[in-house]
Write a protein that holds these residues in place. Structure first.
Motif, mmCIF file in Angstrom:
data_model
loop_
_atom_site.group_PDB
_atom_site.id
_atom_site.type_symbol
_atom_site.label_atom_id
_atom_site.label_comp_id
_atom_site.label_asym_id
_atom_site.label_seq_id
_atom_site.Cartn_x
_atom_site.Cartn_y
_atom_site.Cartn_z
ATOM 1 N N LEU A 177 28.864 17.166 -34.278
ATOM 2 C CA LEU A 177 27.907 16.081 -34.484
ATOM 3 C C LEU A 177 26.628 16.650 -35.085
ATOM 4 C CD1 LEU A 177 28.459 14.258 -31.074
ATOM 5 C CD2 LEU A 177 29.674 13.938 -33.235
ATOM 6 N N ARG A 199 27.748 11.723 -40.505
ATOM 7 C CA ARG A 199 27.153 12.084 -39.219
ATOM 8 C C ARG A 199 27.883 13.231 -38.526
ATOM 9 N NH1 ARG A 199 23.263 8.740 -37.444
ATOM 10 N NH2 ARG A 199 23.056 6.675 -38.418
ATOM 11 N N GLY A 200 29.115 13.470 -38.893
ATOM 12 C CA GLY A 200 29.903 14.499 -38.236
ATOM 13 C C GLY A 200 30.572 15.427 -39.225
ATOM 14 N N ASN A 234 24.428 14.619 -37.171
ATOM 15 C CA ASN A 234 23.399 13.595 -37.293
ATOM 16 C C ASN A 234 23.802 12.364 -36.485
ATOM 17 O OD1 ASN A 234 21.114 12.176 -38.207
ATOM 18 N ND2 ASN A 234 22.236 11.359 -39.971
ATOM 19 N N PRO A 235 23.983 12.519 -35.172
ATOM 20 C CA PRO A 235 24.484 11.408 -34.367
ATOM 21 C C PRO A 235 23.454 10.297 -34.208
ATOM 22 C CG PRO A 235 23.850 13.225 -32.945
ATOM 23 C CD PRO A 235 23.722 13.728 -34.360
ATOM 24 N N PRO A 279 29.006 10.137 -27.335
ATOM 25 C CA PRO A 279 28.845 9.842 -28.761
ATOM 26 C C PRO A 279 29.486 8.515 -29.129
ATOM 27 C CG PRO A 279 29.537 12.108 -28.431
ATOM 28 C CD PRO A 279 29.639 11.438 -27.098
ATOM 29 N N GLU A 336 30.652 5.943 -34.830
ATOM 30 C CA GLU A 336 29.996 6.251 -36.102
ATOM 31 C C GLU A 336 29.654 7.733 -36.231
ATOM 32 O OE1 GLU A 336 29.335 3.858 -34.050
ATOM 33 O OE2 GLU A 336 28.902 1.964 -35.077
ATOM 34 N N ASP A 337 29.475 8.401 -35.097
ATOM 35 C CA ASP A 337 29.104 9.816 -35.128
ATOM 36 C C ASP A 337 30.211 10.694 -35.684
ATOM 37 O OD1 ASP A 337 26.700 9.102 -33.989
ATOM 38 O OD2 ASP A 337 27.348 9.544 -31.938
ATOM 39 N N ARG A 338 31.427 10.175 -35.740
ATOM 40 C CA ARG A 338 32.559 10.954 -36.234
ATOM 41 C C ARG A 338 32.773 10.774 -37.741
ATOM 42 N NH1 ARG A 338 35.935 13.086 -32.630
ATOM 43 N NH2 ARG A 338 37.670 12.873 -34.096
ATOM 44 N N LYS A 348 23.197 15.886 -30.824
ATOM 45 C CA LYS A 348 23.226 16.741 -32.012
ATOM 46 C C LYS A 348 23.623 18.165 -31.634
ATOM 47 C CE LYS A 348 20.519 18.205 -36.031
ATOM 48 N NZ LYS A 348 19.241 18.089 -36.755
#
Length: 696
Positions: free
Chosen positions: A248, A236-237, A250-251, A227, A230-232, A257
């Motif tokens: 996650l 998105r997270g 909306n990674p 990941p 930004e995924d965090r 996902k």
């Protein structure tokens, strides 16, 4: 020069690389650009530039000191930097700060994250607090040097030093340490080394030191199969029970996902933490952190530390309280001098021509790790504080186990962990963090050899898988330069009062043999599906209530199987109102005959504990006070951090024969602390012994 935008012309004039000036060939009026400026590499992204001055020398005075004088006409938010370059790799380091700002290799202008500020790319940091402070936090310091020095510069090696010196005027603001960061580059080597020397003088104020590490933040546009930062973020997270854990939803890369990202899922024990890192596919390049020895790490061979995680970050942890808590915070006392060398570690780079062969970089990195460990201790670090191979000593011997209820004859300590650690109490090595430790595994006959030991006084320490407790040799061993000490045959007599009535688990300091459930399907990390470390999955503590919805665990000796019927962690149960309640586990066992005048012994070995209290009762679940209580123990945080052990604890409990009955007996194990879902304990091993007998 009054014309606008002349700085932008630099990139146009030097599109493929920075300025190179050759003494005797170049003409400064035509070949030296009027301003050394940054190079634009993207939208709002810039990188520093490195100019070269090449010159020939017919004769070099190796014993003399040459001086370079640099006169600047102007500077605006600028910093001169040190560049180490051996034709394979180029490393740029800010001066005198000692921050690694750039690593150029295999056509990549910078492997470090160019969108971050330079101070956040490659750095040493520490956490410190004033003496008397509690906990594992404090002041975070990406410590910068105030002085730069070239220590070694030959055709085969460069070593540079960035130092920060402490004095009384800095008291309260800066950790009272002299700090010396070193970087080494060797000829024809695809990488570089780093180590640091920490020194505290006895007249300086005491303090606490919870953490020391090296951090490298790599370019996220080069990483794969992980990941992204930004995924965090919240869009998105989804934050979970701990700050480090994020679901996650909306990674950026849809394949992740539904997975959980948590840096602690990638932890490793010191004994296994020798090489880790990252692979880029475009182009296929590997970045690896190799630790050839654990002598400078705290906590012994099975202390767990962080490795690599989302960022992408690559860490070298030297001192940390993870999976241990405050017990592993280094605390200097008033009037206590201290000096320690952390490292060297090796930052290794490799590459292949085809993306199809990218994963061969991992195999190559492991082979390089073997070469580095075989070359340890290195002969090239210049500091006198790092002893060379001929300045170290060696110890050998044989360890056997004497347990008369297992065998009349001593048993070879097959696979025993045997080490040298600074003098202390039995088992103190797992909490030791000021000095150095040296460990090995015994062979099938119990033989062991430990070499390359720094000079000083040590305890010989050991623990043997399959047996409880710790061994400590009763004589402090003094290691001198070049010594070769044979200890002969050593005998470990583990705690034992009588024959075993029953036992649960395997005495190996982990809870790995117990039942580890499948994760909740919404919290899966695919890496750990069908993986030996299945306990690394997120949220396994929540599965306890799923598996035992109507009552707590009951284990019946002779019928139950600990591999299937003993949950790996005794945790709290969440109630409908959102609060938590402690849990009480039962061990049921039958006795045909009871020695009412004798004393039975219950051995409880814990693999970890976190803000827990274990209470023991026999045949009466409401007895007050309980037969035994640990009191509040542990800050290991192992359950939250997806571990299977933390600090080892052994409790030996006398059970009077009058407490037992012919027929069914029940031992009640209550974890009484109940304010948090992540409180609890993991058991290593439980054994009930009969009263002593005159013969086995």
């Amino acid at each position: 020069f009054r014309q606008y935008g002349l700085w932008e012309r630099y990139t146009e004039l030097y599109p493929e690389g920075d300025l190179v000036y050759k003494i005797g060939v170049s003409d400064y009026r035509k070949d030296w650009f009027f301003a050394q400026v940054v190079r634009k590499i993207g939208d709002n992204a810039y990188q520093g530039t490195t100019w070269q001055i090449k010159f020939e020398l017919d004769n070099v005075d190796r014993n003399g000191i040459y001086k370079l004088r640099v006169a600047l006409a102007s500077a605006t938010l600028a910093e001169l930097q040190v560049v180490m370059d051996n034709g394979i790799i180029q490393v740029t380091i800010s001066s005198p700060d000692g921050i690694v700002t750039g690593i150029q290799y295999n056509g990549i202008d910078n492997l470090l994250e160019v969108e971050d500020e330079e101070v956040h790319r490659g750095y040493w940091d520490l956490v410190w607090s004033k003496t008397g402070s509690t906990g594992t936090t404090g002041t975070f310091d990406v410590f910068k040097g105030t002085s730069f020095k070239v220590v070694v510069e030959t055709e085969d090696q460069v070593e540079v030093s960035f130092t920060r010196t402490w004095d009384i005027s800095l008291e309260g603001d800066v950790v009272p340490l002299n700090l010396d960061k070193r970087f080494i580059m060797l000829r024809n080597s695809p990488g570089f080394y780093s180590y640091a020397i920490f020194e505290h003088l006895e007249e300086w104020p005491p303090f606490n030191l919870p953490q020391v590490r090296i951090v490298f933040k790599l370019r996220k546009d080069k990483q794969r199969f992980m990941p992204l930062p930004e995924d965090r973020l919240l869009d998105r997270g989804q934050p979970l029970a701990t700050p480090e854990a994020v679901l996650l939803v909306n990674p950026v890369e849809p394949e992740f996902k539904g997975e959980v990202d948590d840096k602690y899922q990638y932890s490793s024990e010191n004994k296994d933490l020798k090489v880790h890192g990252w692979i880029s596919l475009n182009p296929p390049v590997g970045f690896w952190q190799i630790t050839p020895s654990s002598e400078f790490r705290s906590g012994g061979p099975i202390k767990q530390n962080l490795t690599s995680h989302v960022g992408p970050y690559c860490l070298a942890m030297f001192l940390s309280a993870h999976y241990a808590g405050e017990d592993l915070v280094l605390k200097l006392n008033p009037g206590e001098p201290w000096k320690k060398v952390f490292g060297p570690v090796f930052l290794y780079l490799n590459s292949v021509s085809s993306e199809d062969n990218a994963f061969s970089l991992w195999e190559d990195a492991k082979n390089q790790m073997l070469r580095e460990t075989q070359n340890w201790p290195y002969s090239f670090p210049a500091s006198e504080d790092f002893p060379k191979p001929d300045q170290r000593g060696k110890v050998c011997g044989r360890l056997e186990v004497q347990d008369r209820y297992v065998s009349y004859e001593p048993i070879p300590a097959n696979g025993a962990y045997i080490g040298l650690a600074p003098p202390g109490d039995v088992g103190s090595w797992q909490r030791e963090c000021k000095g150095y430790q040296f460990w090995t595994r015994a062979d099938e006959d119990g033989n062991f050899t430990i070499d390359n030991i720094r000079t000083g006084e040590y305890n010989i320490c050991a623990w043997v898988p399959g047996f409880i407790g710790d061994y400590k040799y009763d004589v402090v061993v003094n290691i001198t330069e070049g010594c070769d000490i044979s200890l002969g045959d050593l005998i470990y007599e583990p705690l034992r009062n009588g024959p075993t009535l029953w036992e649960i688990g395997i005495p190996d300091r982990t809870a790995a043999e117990f039942y580890i459930p499948d994760p909740d399907p919404k919290y899966i990390n695919k890496l750990y599906v069908n993986h030996p470390d299945r306990y690394r999955q997120y949220g396994l503590w929540e599965r306890y209530a799923d598996l035992y919805p109507d009552g707590d665990l009951v284990f019946t000796v002779g019928i139950s199987d600990y591999k299937n019927d003993w949950f790996f962690a005794q945790v709290n149960r969440k109630k409908e109102d959102g609060t938590y309640q402690g849990t009480t586990w039962q061990i049921k066992f039958m006795l045909r005959d009871v020695d009412h005048t004798g004393t039975y012994t219950l051995r409880l070995a814990l693999a970890t504990a976190h803000l827990a209290e274990l209470q023991v009762r026999v045949n009466d679940p409401k007895s007050d006070p309980p037969l035994f209580t640990t009191g509040e123990i542990g800050h290991d945080n192992t359950i939250a951090r997806h571990g299977i052990h933390g600090l080892y604890r052994l409790y030996n409990i006398d059970v009077a024969g009058v407490e037992l009955v012919e027929g069914e007996n029940i031992i009640f194990l209550t974890q009484a602390m109940n304010t948090d879902p992540l409180q609890g304990i993991m058991y290593d091993y439980i054994r009930l012994e009969c009263p002593p007998t005159t013969s086995s």
